[in-house]
Scaffold this motif. Structure first.
Motif, mmCIF file in Angstrom:
data_model
loop_
_atom_site.group_PDB
_atom_site.id
_atom_site.type_symbol
_atom_site.label_atom_id
_atom_site.label_comp_id
_atom_site.label_asym_id
_atom_site.label_seq_id
_atom_site.Cartn_x
_atom_site.Cartn_y
_atom_site.Cartn_z
ATOM 1 N N ILE A 68 72.884 38.975 43.378
ATOM 2 C CA ILE A 68 73.009 40.440 43.365
ATOM 3 C C ILE A 68 73.237 41.037 44.756
ATOM 4 O O ILE A 68 74.155 41.844 44.920
ATOM 5 C CB ILE A 68 71.798 41.083 42.645
ATOM 6 C CG1 ILE A 68 71.896 40.803 41.153
ATOM 7 C CG2 ILE A 68 71.746 42.589 42.893
ATOM 8 C CD1 ILE A 68 70.706 41.268 40.358
ATOM 9 N N PRO A 69 72.445 40.687 45.800
ATOM 10 C CA PRO A 69 72.746 41.274 47.116
ATOM 11 C C PRO A 69 74.132 40.885 47.646
ATOM 12 O O PRO A 69 74.823 41.706 48.250
ATOM 13 C CB PRO A 69 71.645 40.723 48.026
ATOM 14 C CG PRO A 69 70.527 40.414 47.115
ATOM 15 C CD PRO A 69 71.176 39.957 45.840
ATOM 16 N N ALA A 70 74.539 39.656 47.374
ATOM 17 C CA ALA A 70 75.866 39.230 47.813
ATOM 18 C C ALA A 70 76.957 40.001 47.069
ATOM 19 O O ALA A 70 77.948 40.436 47.663
ATOM 20 C CB ALA A 70 76.039 37.731 47.590
ATOM 21 N N LYS A 71 76.761 40.190 45.771
ATOM 22 C CA LYS A 71 77.733 40.972 44.997
ATOM 23 C C LYS A 71 77.757 42.425 45.451
ATOM 24 O O LYS A 71 78.812 43.054 45.470
ATOM 25 C CB LYS A 71 77.421 40.891 43.491
ATOM 26 C CG LYS A 71 77.690 39.556 42.891
ATOM 27 C CD LYS A 71 79.151 39.249 42.854
ATOM 28 C CE LYS A 71 79.390 37.939 42.136
ATOM 29 N NZ LYS A 71 80.799 37.564 42.160
ATOM 30 N N GLY A 72 76.584 42.972 45.798
ATOM 31 C CA GLY A 72 76.530 44.346 46.309
ATOM 32 C C GLY A 72 77.307 44.481 47.599
ATOM 33 O O GLY A 72 78.053 45.443 47.798
ATOM 34 N N GLY A 105 65.863 44.997 57.783
ATOM 35 C CA GLY A 105 66.535 43.802 58.285
ATOM 36 C C GLY A 105 67.846 43.473 57.582
ATOM 37 O O GLY A 105 68.862 43.253 58.254
ATOM 38 N N PRO A 106 67.874 43.420 56.247
ATOM 39 C CA PRO A 106 69.144 43.098 55.581
ATOM 40 C C PRO A 106 70.238 44.132 55.853
ATOM 41 O O PRO A 106 71.408 43.775 56.010
ATOM 42 C CB PRO A 106 68.780 43.091 54.094
ATOM 43 C CG PRO A 106 67.332 42.845 54.048
ATOM 44 C CD PRO A 106 66.768 43.453 55.295
ATOM 45 N N PHE A 107 69.861 45.394 55.931
ATOM 46 C CA PHE A 107 70.838 46.445 56.200
ATOM 47 C C PHE A 107 71.451 46.255 57.588
ATOM 48 O O PHE A 107 72.675 46.235 57.743
ATOM 49 C CB PHE A 107 70.175 47.824 56.089
ATOM 50 C CG PHE A 107 71.100 48.966 56.356
ATOM 51 C CD1 PHE A 107 71.940 49.424 55.367
ATOM 52 C CD2 PHE A 107 71.135 49.574 57.600
ATOM 53 C CE1 PHE A 107 72.808 50.469 55.602
ATOM 54 C CE2 PHE A 107 71.991 50.616 57.855
ATOM 55 C CZ PHE A 107 72.831 51.073 56.849
ATOM 56 N N ILE A 108 70.593 46.093 58.594
ATOM 57 C CA ILE A 108 71.087 45.927 59.967
ATOM 58 C C ILE A 108 71.842 44.604 60.099
ATOM 59 O O ILE A 108 72.874 44.535 60.772
ATOM 60 C CB ILE A 108 69.913 46.012 60.966
ATOM 61 C CG1 ILE A 108 69.358 47.434 60.970
ATOM 62 C CG2 ILE A 108 70.342 45.604 62.360
ATOM 63 C CD1 ILE A 108 68.109 47.620 61.792
ATOM 64 N N GLY A 109 71.331 43.549 59.445
ATOM 65 C CA GLY A 109 72.016 42.259 59.492
ATOM 66 C C GLY A 109 73.411 42.315 58.904
ATOM 67 O O GLY A 109 74.362 41.767 59.474
ATOM 68 N N SER A 132 74.755 45.963 50.683
ATOM 69 C CA SER A 132 73.713 44.957 50.816
ATOM 70 C C SER A 132 72.348 45.556 50.511
ATOM 71 O O SER A 132 71.525 44.955 49.819
ATOM 72 C CB SER A 132 73.723 44.391 52.231
ATOM 73 O OG SER A 132 72.565 43.658 52.485
ATOM 74 N N PHE A 133 72.104 46.744 51.023
ATOM 75 C CA PHE A 133 70.831 47.422 50.802
ATOM 76 C C PHE A 133 70.638 47.746 49.323
ATOM 77 O O PHE A 133 69.572 47.518 48.759
ATOM 78 C CB PHE A 133 70.773 48.691 51.650
ATOM 79 C CG PHE A 133 69.508 49.461 51.514
ATOM 80 C CD1 PHE A 133 68.317 48.955 51.999
ATOM 81 C CD2 PHE A 133 69.492 50.689 50.888
ATOM 82 C CE1 PHE A 133 67.138 49.660 51.876
ATOM 83 C CE2 PHE A 133 68.323 51.412 50.748
ATOM 84 C CZ PHE A 133 67.144 50.889 51.246
ATOM 85 N N VAL A 134 71.675 48.252 48.683
ATOM 86 C CA VAL A 134 71.595 48.575 47.255
ATOM 87 C C VAL A 134 71.360 47.304 46.433
ATOM 88 O O VAL A 134 70.541 47.291 45.512
ATOM 89 C CB VAL A 134 72.874 49.320 46.798
ATOM 90 C CG1 VAL A 134 72.952 49.419 45.291
ATOM 91 C CG2 VAL A 134 72.936 50.693 47.431
ATOM 92 N N SER A 139 67.804 43.839 43.175
ATOM 93 C CA SER A 139 67.192 42.546 42.864
ATOM 94 C C SER A 139 65.672 42.604 43.023
ATOM 95 O O SER A 139 64.946 41.996 42.242
ATOM 96 C CB SER A 139 67.782 41.437 43.732
ATOM 97 O OG SER A 139 67.417 41.605 45.083
ATOM 98 N N SER A 140 65.183 43.353 43.999
ATOM 99 C CA SER A 140 63.731 43.496 44.163
ATOM 100 C C SER A 140 63.117 44.228 42.978
ATOM 101 O O SER A 140 62.047 43.850 42.490
ATOM 102 C CB SER A 140 63.402 44.246 45.450
ATOM 103 O OG SER A 140 63.764 43.487 46.562
#
Length: 162
Positions: A68-72, A105-109, A132-134, A139-140
């Protein structure tokens, strides 16, 4: 021994709920282990259908947690650099002593990863980081719902059987 297994099972299910937001802990997997501990007791008769279906759901959710994050990120125009940036940012965000680092972290990364891919297009990088954030939030939330369901199932079975 039954009391120890009940306590360990309850601790695992509660850790699973927290693990649904903390990527260090595999939330649904830990919650499933808590359910398995419950069925190892003599007070609760083994129900392999419940354990099997819960395991299947746990495996599906665990796979979707990576997809899901990768697809986002991809859906919002990101590249593989953004996906790698998301994963690296997630690890750094967890380890950094920053409040809500696992969210930031994921957003900035992803943003930095996209800037490495194409330094001139800041808008695309920001859009991919937003994706990525969405995806991370989706997923969370999905893991949280499943872990809370496992917690409810645990409490219901204990209340009914013990």
């Amino acid at each position: 021994m039954d009391v120890l297994l009940l306590i360990l099972g309850f601790i695992c299910v509660i850790l699973g709920v927290f693990g649904s937001f903390l990527p260090v802990l595999p939330g649904p997997g830990i919650s499933w282990v808590g359910l398995a501990f419950l069925y190892f007791t003599k007070a609760v008769p083994a129900n392999y259908w419940v354990l099997g279906i819960a395991l299947l759901i746990t495996v599906i959710i665990s796979v979707l947690d990576y997809v899901i994050p990768a697809k986002g990120t991809k859906r919002y125009g990101g590249s593989s650099y953004g996906i790698w940036g998301t994963n690296i940012g997630l690890i750094v965000g967890i380890l950094a002593p920053v409040p809500f680092g696992f969210i930031i972290g994921p957003f900035i990364g992803a943003f930095i990863g996209e800037l490495i891919y194409d330094f001139k297009d800041h808008n695309r990088a920001l859009k991919a980081a937003t994706g990525s954030f969405v995806g991370f939030l989706a997923s969370s939330f999905m893991k949280f719902v499943i872990c809370v369901m496992y917690l409810g199932l645990f409490v219901w079975i204990v209340w009914d059987q013990v």
